[in-house]
Scaffold this motif. Structure first.
Motif, PDB file in Angstrom:
ATOM      1  N   GLY A 158       0.759  -1.395   0.069  1.00  0.00           N
ATOM      2  CA  GLY A 158       0.409   0.360   0.054  1.00  0.00           C
ATOM      3  C   GLY A 158       1.302   1.112  -0.334  1.00  0.00           C
ATOM      4  O   GLY A 158       2.222   1.319   0.049  1.00  0.00           O
ATOM      5  N   ARG A 159       0.171   2.517  -0.065  1.00  0.00           N
ATOM      6  CA  ARG A 159       1.212   3.437  -0.161  1.00  0.00           C
ATOM      7  C   ARG A 159       0.158   4.070   0.807  1.00  0.00           C
ATOM      8  O   ARG A 159      -1.211   4.635   1.385  1.00  0.00           O
ATOM      9  N   ARG A 160       1.254   5.450   1.826  1.00  0.00           N
ATOM     10  CA  ARG A 160       1.125   6.038   2.404  1.00  0.00           C
ATOM     11  C   ARG A 160       1.320   7.142   2.132  1.00  0.00           C
ATOM     12  O   ARG A 160       3.030   7.598   2.470  1.00  0.00           O
ATOM     13  N   ASP A 161       0.551   8.239   2.364  1.00  0.00           N
ATOM     14  CA  ASP A 161       0.423   9.717   2.192  1.00  0.00           C
ATOM     15  C   ASP A 161       0.789  10.739   3.501  1.00  0.00           C
ATOM     16  O   ASP A 161       0.346  10.908   4.019  1.00  0.00           O
ATOM     17  N   LEU A 169       4.574   0.705   0.721  1.00  0.00           N
ATOM     18  CA  LEU A 169       4.693  -0.287   2.321  1.00  0.00           C
ATOM     19  C   LEU A 169       4.112  -1.670   1.972  1.00  0.00           C
ATOM     20  O   LEU A 169       3.084  -1.869   0.946  1.00  0.00           O
ATOM     21  N   GLU A 170       4.898  -2.598   2.354  1.00  0.00           N
ATOM     22  CA  GLU A 170       4.247  -3.737   2.298  1.00  0.00           C
ATOM     23  C   GLU A 170       4.779  -4.559   3.457  1.00  0.00           C
ATOM     24  O   GLU A 170       5.579  -4.543   4.024  1.00  0.00           O
ATOM     25  N   ALA A 171       3.672  -6.197   3.750  1.00  0.00           N
ATOM     26  CA  ALA A 171       4.077  -6.344   4.629  1.00  0.00           C
ATOM     27  C   ALA A 171       3.781  -8.205   4.445  1.00  0.00           C
ATOM     28  O   ALA A 171       2.696  -8.179   3.848  1.00  0.00           O
ATOM     29  N   GLN A 172       4.319  -9.494   4.904  1.00  0.00           N
ATOM     30  CA  GLN A 172       3.712 -10.338   4.640  1.00  0.00           C
ATOM     31  C   GLN A 172       1.959 -11.283   5.357  1.00  0.00           C
ATOM     32  O   GLN A 172       1.470  -9.818   6.604  1.00  0.00           O
ATOM     33  N   LEU A 173       1.336 -11.524   4.699  1.00  0.00           N
ATOM     34  CA  LEU A 173       0.108 -11.832   5.998  1.00  0.00           C
ATOM     35  C   LEU A 173       0.787 -12.536   6.731  1.00  0.00           C
ATOM     36  O   LEU A 173       1.579 -13.713   6.812  1.00  0.00           O
ATOM     37  N   PRO A 174       0.118 -13.131   7.765  1.00  0.00           N
ATOM     38  CA  PRO A 174      -1.254 -12.675   8.410  1.00  0.00           C
ATOM     39  C   PRO A 174      -0.762 -11.093   8.703  1.00  0.00           C
ATOM     40  O   PRO A 174      -0.051 -10.445   9.408  1.00  0.00           O
ATOM     41  N   ALA A 175      -1.741  -9.787   8.510  1.00  0.00           N
ATOM     42  CA  ALA A 175      -1.252  -8.548   8.970  1.00  0.00           C
ATOM     43  C   ALA A 175      -2.139  -7.383   9.575  1.00  0.00           C
ATOM     44  O   ALA A 175      -4.004  -8.165   8.761  1.00  0.00           O
ATOM     45  N   VAL A 176      -1.994  -6.342  10.183  1.00  0.00           N
ATOM     46  CA  VAL A 176      -2.839  -5.708  10.336  1.00  0.00           C
ATOM     47  C   VAL A 176      -3.548  -4.690   9.425  1.00  0.00           C
ATOM     48  O   VAL A 176      -1.588  -3.619   9.317  1.00  0.00           O
TER      49      VAL A 176
END
Lengths: 261, 346
Positions: A158-161, A169-176
């Motif tokens: 995702g993109r955080r502005d 940003l990216e994260a491995q699932l599982p994630a919040v």
């Protein structure tokens, strides 16, 4: 295996209503109509879009709150979520964010999840800390305040502005994840959606179902305490400066005094 | 006996209202009919309210139409929601092959229907020549009822020329039915035509009440801001009374409209009279609202810049549509007292 998405939502007093504190300094929920927090509608919308992209996904909406909070679940179900979980217990009255995160975390573990989607904050408490607390409790990565979110190959990106930069940003699932009000307008429930929502499953849980002791939550278990609250003072007329050649200076002096410049 | 909309219909109406609050601001109303908004309304189910489920609609009745049309009136939405419902009622009387395509398109929001169904005036379209049809300026399908004959005209085949109307938002246009080519008109049963007329009257009544409430809210807000002689004009009793009378008229008309929808949906013997009553009460209430709200606004009320004018024009147009108050009052009298005696011969 299907992608299990849990959307944590909050039932809040209508922000356009006249909101007050009750005698014990908790939110007075009786005086104002409640609804699904507008900021959580964005979370439901993003969850729906992720589910539409995925081959096989199931969306569970989860809320902690009084009986009326079912309305918020109903709304999310009519938008298209598949099922709902409602944690309701008299002992929950007055629970703070930390306590709520405990209850949500237990309920999410109970439901099973690959991805938890939250709004950026509630429209009543506006703390915005819950997604982080939830990730910590669940022991999974957090990717918060996203204005764009996608799930691919077992990863959430995702993109955080920010003010100065946009981060990918990216994260491995599982994630919040939490999504902002820039992530895309939430859809309106259709009449068919409203009718279909009535047939969807709403599971009710209480504290004992989740193995939570009463003293861990509620006013007694809260780590934060509201000591006092005062009505916002009525707006005063303000200072009127008549420009007689010195207007600019007076304006600058006022702003300096208020520490704006 | 519960006359109001069901809990689901109410929830649905709230959704439509929320959608229109965002998508149909006064600025949007000034821009007129928007196909995108029509499609969005279709997604929620508004355009297929009375279209059968078999054709992709919701298969609901006048009760649902009342809830939704009131939301439309409140936002002064230019989209022909009531006409879509009446079109569905008329097309239900047409043989399946010919109607199915249009019913599906209406429900899906890919078609917009305009309807000419003379209520009150002469039952014919006035012989050869053009008849005025609201919403025909942007419709894909124009239905013209001429006696018991229903002309089903795709807009592409009809000669349509926009004309100036009281309310530019209603897309009034002349449709020349004498030059229609293609398929011959369909003979409808009188019952179908009659019921479609009632449905139009009930829908317009709900639309009018929504508009009246919007005008009242706008004007109460204005009366609280506008100062004269050093005080907000709303603090003067004469102004309060004007607006209180509007609220009373609207509140009293509301159950009459709900009753009409109930009678319609339950096929009660009084359905026709109840529909006429609804249009009488709603037209009178909305007329009073328009007059009083204009009075409280003063001259600014009828300027283009003031939002009030949007609802004023809508109310003026709608009061006359689907039979005006005088026509329906006479219909109620005729139902209760029998037909009026013929005027004496000179």
């Amino acid at each position: 295996m299907s992608l299990r998405i849990v959307v944590a939502v909050k039932y809040v007093p209508d922000a356009t209503g006249d909101r007050h504190f009750a005698e014990d300094l908790t939110t007075d929920r009786d005086a104002v109509d409640g609804l699904l927090s507008e900021l959580d509608e964005y979370a439901v919308e993003q969850a729906l879009q992720i589910a539409e992209e995925a081959d096989d996904a199931e969306i569970t909406v989860l809320t902690v709150g009084p009986e009326d909070a079912k309305d918020a679940l109903r709304k999310a179900l009519s938008m298209g979520a598949d099922q709902a979980v409602h944690v309701e217990d008299d002992a929950l009255h007055g629970t703070d964010a930390l306590g709520t995160s405990l209850v949500l975390a237990k309920a999410i573990e109970h439901t099973g999840y690959d991805l938890v989607v939250c709004g950026m904050a509630s429209t009543d408490g506006t703390m915005g800390v819950l997604p982080a607390m939830l990730a910590e409790r669940l022991g999974v990565p957090q990717v918060t305040l996203l204005s764009e979110v996608k799930v691919e190959d077992g990863k959430v990106t995702g993109r955080r502005d920010g003010d100065a930069a946009s981060e990918q940003l990216e994260a491995q699932l599982p994630a919040v994840v939490s999504v902002t009000d820039q992530s895309g307008e939430a859809r309106y429930p259709s009449f068919k959606g409203i009718m279909a929502a009535k047939k969807k499953k709403v599971e009710s849980l209480d504290l004992s179902d989740l193995g939570i002791e009463e003293d861990e939550v509620g006013l007694a278990g809260a780590w934060t305490k509201v000591d006092s609250a005062a009505e916002r003072p009525a707006r005063t007329a303000g200072t009127i400066v008549t420009d007689e050649g010195e207007g600019g200076k007076q304006l600058a002096a006022f702003l300096a005094e208020q520490k704006f410049i | 006996m519960r006359l109001g909309p069901t809990a689901d219909e109410e929830l649905f109406a709230r959704t439509v209202r929320a959608l229109l609050e965002r998508r149909c601001t006064p600025r949007d109303v000034r821009a007129g009919f928007a196909r995108k908004r029509w499609e969005e309304l279709a997604e929620t189910g508004v355009t297929g309210l009375l279209v059968s489920e078999e054709h992709g609609g919701l298969g609901l009745g006048a009760g649902a139409l009342v809830a939704v049309a009131a939301a439309g009136g409140r936002a002064c939405a230019p989209e022909p929601v009531v006409e879509a419902a009446v079109a569905a009622a008329l097309l239900a009387g047409v043989d399946a092959d010919r109607a199915a395509k249009w019913l599906r398109e209406l429900a899906a929001g890919t078609a917009v229907a305009a309807v000419r169904l003379p209520v009150g005036g002469p039952r014919t379209g006035g012989g050869p020549g053009a008849v005025p049809v609201a919403h025909a300026a942007y419709a894909d399908l124009v239905l013209v009822v001429d006696g018991h004959a229903l002309h089903v005209c795709p807009a592409a085949d009809a000669c349509i020329g926009p004309v100036a109307g009281v309310d530019p938002g209603r897309g009034l246009a002349h449709v020349d039915i004498s030059t229609l080519s293609g398929e011959p008109p369909v003979a409808l049963r009188e019952w179908t035509v009659t019921r479609a007329g009632w449905l139009g009257a009930i829908g317009a009544a709900a639309d009018l009440l929504g508009a009246a409430r919007a005008m009242l809210e706008l004007t109460v807000r204005y009366a609280g801001q506008r100062e004269q002689f050093g005080r907000a004009i709303g603090s003067y009793q004469a102004v309060k009374h004007l607006l209180a009378d509007v609220l009373i008229a609207v509140e009293f008309a509301h159950p009459v409209v709900l009753r009409a929808a109930y009678s319609f949906d339950h096929d009660l013997p009084s359905a026709g009279r109840d529909a006429a009553m609804a249009k009488v009460f709603a037209s009178d209430a909305a007329d009073l609202a328009a007059r009083s709200c204009l009075q409280v606004h003063g001259a600014i009320g009828y300027t283009e810049e003031c939002d009030l004018v949007l609802w004023l024009r809508r109310v003026w147009a709608l009061s006359a549509a689907w039979g005006d108050a005088a026509h329906h009052r006479a219909a109620v009298a005729a139902d209760l007292l029998g037909p009026a005696p013929a005027p004496p011969c000179p």
